[in-house]
Write a protein that holds these residues in place. Structure first.
Motif, short mmCIF file in Angstrom:
data_model
loop_
_atom_site.label_atom_id
_atom_site.label_comp_id
_atom_site.label_asym_id
_atom_site.label_seq_id
_atom_site.Cartn_x
_atom_site.Cartn_y
_atom_site.Cartn_z
N LYS A 49 36.35 23.17 31.44
CA LYS A 49 37.80 22.98 31.38
C LYS A 49 38.43 23.82 30.26
CE LYS A 49 37.34 18.16 32.87
NZ LYS A 49 36.05 17.72 32.33
N TYR A 85 39.58 16.62 44.43
CA TYR A 85 38.52 15.62 44.59
C TYR A 85 39.17 14.24 44.46
CZ TYR A 85 35.26 19.47 43.52
OH TYR A 85 34.55 20.64 43.54
N ASP A 129 34.13 25.25 45.40
CA ASP A 129 33.51 26.58 45.39
C ASP A 129 33.24 27.14 46.78
OD1 ASP A 129 32.85 25.06 42.90
OD2 ASP A 129 32.02 26.98 42.29
N1 LIG Z 1 32.02 24.80 35.57
C1 LIG Z 1 32.37 24.61 36.83
N2 LIG Z 1 33.04 23.47 37.18
C2 LIG Z 1 33.36 23.33 38.48
C3 LIG Z 1 33.06 24.32 39.45
N3 LIG Z 1 33.51 23.89 40.66
C4 LIG Z 1 34.07 22.66 40.48
O1 LIG Z 1 34.56 21.95 41.34
N4 LIG Z 1 33.98 22.32 39.14
C5 LIG Z 1 34.49 21.05 38.58
O2 LIG Z 1 35.34 21.30 37.50
C6 LIG Z 1 35.10 20.38 36.43
C7 LIG Z 1 34.53 21.18 35.28
O3 LIG Z 1 34.75 20.59 34.11
P1 LIG Z 1 33.55 20.31 33.07
O4 LIG Z 1 32.38 21.16 33.36
O5 LIG Z 1 34.17 20.35 31.71
O6 LIG Z 1 33.35 18.81 33.52
P2 LIG Z 1 32.15 17.83 33.43
O7 LIG Z 1 32.44 16.75 34.42
O8 LIG Z 1 30.85 18.53 33.57
O9 LIG Z 1 32.25 17.32 31.97
P3 LIG Z 1 33.14 16.26 31.24
O10 LIG Z 1 32.26 15.05 31.21
O11 LIG Z 1 33.36 16.89 29.91
O12 LIG Z 1 34.39 16.05 32.03
C8 LIG Z 1 34.08 19.38 36.95
O13 LIG Z 1 34.74 18.28 37.53
C9 LIG Z 1 33.37 20.18 38.03
O14 LIG Z 1 32.83 19.36 39.04
C10 LIG Z 1 32.38 25.51 39.05
O15 LIG Z 1 32.04 26.41 39.84
N5 LIG Z 1 32.06 25.59 37.73
#
Ligand SMILES: Nc1nc2c([nH]c(=O)n2[C@@H]2O[C@H](COP(=O)(O)OP(=O)(O)OP(=O)(O)O)[C@@H](O)[C@H]2O)c(=O)[nH]1
Length: 145
Positions: A49, A85, A129
């Motif tokens: 993010k 989502y 994606d």
């Molecule tokens: N890094 C990444 N995130 C993606 C992709 N596609 C996609 O839907 N996402 C979504 O975008 C968000 C990325 O944020 P994040 O990596 O900081 O989130 P997280 O849920 O792993 O961590 P958090 O617990 O800090 O919220 C997640 O909800 C993830 O599922 C992708 O290709 N790369």
């Protein structure tokens, strides 16, 4: 009762080619999400993010430093899309990137792998994606550097 509208987050992701010779076509770094959380065990591109006041490029460099322990050189914007989502609306931006130092480590992921666009089509990827993977496979992202 009305359903709460999911919050929107801007997410930056990196298309990082595997260094070295390309046997069987270029491969790019992808990661499998951790079990237990949102989109558990689905695959995605490294990133995360964007924080308030941060540029996309700075956010991507920070996320990959924290989550992969690598320093990136971030290039051009390759793709942008939006997906809702049940818990979250994601504005997903894919940027070209190369590793300038370090070996990627799965500090925040279940596992890392380098895959060709064809191989990625067979992996269970995050839904946001899917159109990106189709454009990558079809060569619609332009020059990938
Ligand atoms: N890094 C990444 N995130 C993606 C992709 N596609 C996609 O839907 N996402 C979504 O975008 C968000 C990325 O944020 P994040 O990596 O900081 O989130 P997280 O849920 O792993 O961590 P958090 O617990 O800090 O919220 C997640 O909800 C993830 O599922 C992708 O290709 N790369």
């Amino acid at each position: 009762m009305t359903r709460a509208v999911p919050r929107t987050v801007r997410v930056v992701a990196a298309l990082i080619p595997r260094p070295g010779p390309e046997d069987g076509g270029p491969r790019y770094l992808v990661q499998q999400r951790l079990p237990g959380g949102s989109r558990a065990l689905l695959w995605e591109f490294p990133g995360g993010k964007v924080e308030a006041g941060e540029t996309d490029e700075a956010a991507l460099a920070r996320e990959c430093r924290e989550e992969l322990d690598v320093e990136l050189s971030v290039g051009r914007r390759l793709w942008e899309g939006r997906h809702t989502y049940p818990d979250l609306t994601v504005e997903l931006v894919l940027l070209a990137a190369t590793i300038v130092s370090g070996e990627p480590k799965p500090l925040g992921a279940h596992q890392l792998a380098f895959h060709t666009p064809t191989e990625m089509q067979a992996l269970p990827f995050c839904e946001a994606d899917i159109p990106l993977l189709d454009d990558l496979l079809a060569g619609r992202l332009g020059a990938l550097d």
